[in-house]
Design a protein around this motif. Structure first.
Motif, PDB file in Angstrom:
ATOM      1  N   LEU A 255      68.426  66.712  47.006  1.00 41.01           N
ATOM      2  CA  LEU A 255      67.389  65.688  46.820  1.00 41.01           C
ATOM      3  C   LEU A 255      67.110  65.323  45.146  1.00 41.01           C
ATOM      4  CD1 LEU A 255      65.805  63.114  47.582  1.00 41.01           C
ATOM      5  CD2 LEU A 255      63.891  64.732  47.965  1.00 41.01           C
ATOM      6  N   ASN A 256      66.932  66.514  44.507  1.00 40.72           N
ATOM      7  CA  ASN A 256      66.415  66.422  43.107  1.00 40.72           C
ATOM      8  C   ASN A 256      68.184  66.007  42.259  1.00 40.72           C
ATOM      9  OD1 ASN A 256      63.827  66.815  42.756  1.00 40.72           O
ATOM     10  ND2 ASN A 256      63.961  69.218  43.137  1.00 40.72           N
TER      11      ASN A 256
ATOM     12  N   VAL B  32      67.312  73.350  39.437  1.00 43.08           N
ATOM     13  CA  VAL B  32      68.456  73.146  40.293  1.00 43.08           C
ATOM     14  C   VAL B  32      69.535  73.703  39.587  1.00 43.08           C
ATOM     15  CG1 VAL B  32      70.072  71.057  41.314  1.00 43.08           C
ATOM     16  CG2 VAL B  32      67.600  70.846  41.298  1.00 43.08           C
TER      17      VAL B  32
ATOM     18  N   THR C 117      63.528  71.387  37.244  1.00 42.11           N
ATOM     19  CA  THR C 117      63.339  71.413  38.761  1.00 42.11           C
ATOM     20  C   THR C 117      64.069  72.534  39.247  1.00 42.11           C
ATOM     21  OG1 THR C 117      65.187  69.856  39.334  1.00 42.11           O
ATOM     22  CG2 THR C 117      62.850  68.929  39.080  1.00 42.11           C
TER      23      THR C 117
ATOM     24  N   ASN D 267      64.166  74.640  53.879  1.00 45.01           N
ATOM     25  CA  ASN D 267      64.521  73.698  53.313  1.00 45.01           C
ATOM     26  C   ASN D 267      64.796  73.408  51.859  1.00 45.01           C
ATOM     27  OD1 ASN D 267      63.377  72.491  55.910  1.00 45.01           O
ATOM     28  ND2 ASN D 267      61.539  72.740  55.342  1.00 45.01           N
ATOM     29  N   SER D 268      64.779  74.535  51.087  1.00 46.41           N
ATOM     30  CA  SER D 268      65.033  74.637  49.523  1.00 46.41           C
ATOM     31  C   SER D 268      66.395  73.818  49.274  1.00 46.41           C
ATOM     32  CB  SER D 268      64.880  75.963  49.101  1.00 46.41           C
ATOM     33  OG  SER D 268      65.835  76.811  49.630  1.00 46.41           O
ATOM     34  N   THR D 269      67.448  73.942  50.088  1.00 48.09           N
ATOM     35  CA  THR D 269      68.734  73.485  49.696  1.00 48.09           C
ATOM     36  C   THR D 269      68.735  71.797  49.746  1.00 48.09           C
ATOM     37  OG1 THR D 269      69.790  75.255  50.926  1.00 48.09           O
ATOM     38  CG2 THR D 269      71.145  73.553  50.363  1.00 48.09           C
ATOM     39  N   HIS D 270      67.698  71.521  50.841  1.00 52.33           N
ATOM     40  CA  HIS D 270      67.402  70.040  50.999  1.00 52.33           C
ATOM     41  C   HIS D 270      66.783  69.443  49.854  1.00 52.33           C
ATOM     42  CE1 HIS D 270      69.080  69.536  54.907  1.00 52.33           C
ATOM     43  NE2 HIS D 270      68.718  70.552  55.106  1.00 52.33           N
ATOM     44  N   ARG D 271      65.811  70.220  49.149  1.00 47.17           N
ATOM     45  CA  ARG D 271      65.045  69.506  47.988  1.00 47.17           C
ATOM     46  C   ARG D 271      66.193  69.713  46.765  1.00 47.17           C
ATOM     47  NH1 ARG D 271      61.110  73.185  49.956  1.00 47.17           N
ATOM     48  NH2 ARG D 271      61.463  74.703  48.475  1.00 47.17           N
ATOM     49  N   ILE D 272      66.845  70.595  46.597  1.00 49.14           N
ATOM     50  CA  ILE D 272      67.729  71.042  45.573  1.00 49.14           C
ATOM     51  C   ILE D 272      68.774  69.495  45.466  1.00 49.14           C
ATOM     52  CG2 ILE D 272      69.974  72.158  44.787  1.00 49.14           C
ATOM     53  CD1 ILE D 272      68.318  74.671  45.481  1.00 49.14           C
TER      54      ILE D 272
END
Length: 472
Positions: free
Chosen positions: A22-23, A232, A230, A15-20
């Protein structure tokens, strides 16, 4: 130990790509809302548009997002033959909205919708999917789309208003800061470069003409801090990129006797900060190694300054990033060794620093304003009946024969020009040379032609210089 250099991005968890992403969207949201305020609400409050026009900036951005999403969905369905859950998963994990979002923030707001859609289609298909999709593209997809749109339809976009909203057209004029900069003599002064748009404070908060995403330096800097915090993006590329431009323009300014306002103007103008924070840091098309990032950012700065000063285009960020995208694999190979040799690292850095210094000095001397004369104007021949002169335009020198009688200009004959055909067509259709002749004793009050600002200004300055010489 030997390292294999593969294309990123690489993440630890599913899920890290999705968090990135989103940020990334969170960082962009204030910039999108500022564009809505500046190009929609302010224009509406000053009675320069209607309700639809007020919300148009948001519609423009939404069109870019939807266009890239639908293009990638159709491509995946038709050519990759994915269906059902597989299709949904593929689209969900490819983040197809972002190329279109960036295209809409980079292109002028007055770009016709059909051209915006075309740019998004090009960004997805040519810039992304033909390379294998997310994580495999060599070039930044959004910049590919923007490049195609500006190259193919630049004149149409300019005729439609370019980067200027309807309120700015009345209060500022028809030029962006960098376009205006191309028109000044030498490197200009604070009064000719900055004051037409207010102060450097206006540049910082975004009260200047420009692309929807690029004008508010304050919000872009906040986005940079948020994205670094964050994790990114890495700080190296934006800081070294912008720092290189600052150093080079400081040298150029020092040679021409101007203060620190000059490099500050260079950083706050155009798409430099937006490109440095959002485009140059794309994890797929930028180096993953620290050494690679340093060299990459250094040459981005060198190329941007070179393109801005030594080509006809006022902006150099887009072409600089796309150019350096080609060398990412090489740069990562230089920095991928477990014990990189000092020679391997030092040589490209030394070359870069040498080029940076040499180019800065060369440009500074090239644009030096000698003895109060305009370096863009050349008196080729002078007789009692005519002047043969040239003035630098958008694409190069415009050569003209200017007939005189009784100390008045009677005819302007354009002998040669290197302008884009569509741009110079606007000058001809407006019968601009006749306007200049008619108002030759009051040229300061003659407006330039929207969509052909540089070309029409070059003709106007040409006549001003001839009139000055006639009065001697």
């Amino acid at each position: 130990m030997k390292f294999n250099v593969l294309k990123g991005p690489f993440f630890k968890s599913k899920n890290s790509t999705h968090r990135i992403m989103l940020n990334l969207f969170i960082a962009l949201l204030p910039i999108i809302l500022f564009s809505f305020y500046k190009n929609g609400i302010v224009v509406y409050q000053n009675n320069k548009t209607d309700i639809f026009g007020m919300f148009y900036p948001l519609l423009f951005t939404l069109t870019g997002i939807v266009s890239s999403f639908l293009t990638e969905t159709l491509y995946t369905y038709i050519f990759l033959k994915k269906r059902g859950t597989e299709l949904k998963k593929s689209i969900l994990n490819s983040f197809s909205i972002f190329p279109g979002l960036f295209v809409s923030l980079f292109l002028p707001l007055n770009t016709p919708i059909e051209i915006l859609i075309f740019a998004c289609v090009v960004a997805i298909i040519i810039g992304k999917m033909l390379y294998g999709g997310f994580g495999h593209n060599v070039f930044n997809p959004a910049l590919i789309g923007v490049l195609f749109a500006l190259t193919c339809y630049g004149s149409i976009i300019n005729q439609n208003g370019g980067y200027i909203n309807k309120y700015e057209l009345d209060t500022i004029g028809s030029a962006t800061p960098l376009t205006n900069y191309k028109l000044v003599e030498g490197i200009g002064t604070y009064d000719t470069v900055v004051k037409p748009f207010g102060s450097l404070g206006d540049f910082f908060i975004g009260n200047i003409p420009g692309g929807p995403g690029e004008v508010c330096s304050f919000l872009i800097i906040l986005a940079f801090i948020y994205l670094v915090f964050t994790k990114v993006i890495k700080w190296k590329i934006p800081v070294i990129y912008v720092g290189t431009v600052f150093i080079m323009t400081t040298i150029i300014g020092s040679i021409n006797g101007v203060g620190l306002w000059y490099p500050t103007f260079s950083i706050l103008s155009g798409g430099l900060l937006f490109g440095a924070v959002f485009m140059a840091t794309d994890p797929v098309t930028s180096p993953t190694t620290s050494v690679g990032q340093i060299i990459y950012a250094l040459f981005l700065g060198i190329l941007t300054v070179t393109f801005r000063y030594l080509t006809s285009a006022p902006e150099g960020v887009l072409t600089s990033i796309l150019t350096m995208n080609m060398f990412v694999m090489i740069l990562d190979r230089i920095g991928s060794s477990s014990k990189p040799s000092i020679k391997k690292i030092a040589l490209p850095l030394l070359i870069g620093l040498t080029i940076m210094t040499t180019m800065s000095i060369h440009i500074g001397n090239k644009f030096k304003h000698p003895n109060g004369t305009d370096p863009n104007f050349k008196l080729i021949k002078k007789t009692k009946d005519y002047y043969m002169v040239s003035q630098k335009g958008n694409g190069g020198p415009i050569k003209a024969k200017i007939y005189i009688k009784d100390n008045q200009i009677t005819k302007i004959e354009i002998l040669e020009n290197n302008e884009t055909e569509n741009y110079f067509k606007l000058v001809k259709e407006a019968k601009y040379t006749k306007t200049l002749i008619k108002n030759q004793d009051n040229l300061d009050n003659i407006d330039t032609i929207s969509g052909a600002t540089i070309s029409s200004t070059a003709l106007k300055k040409m006549i001003i210089h001839v009139k000055e010489d006639m009065s001697k």
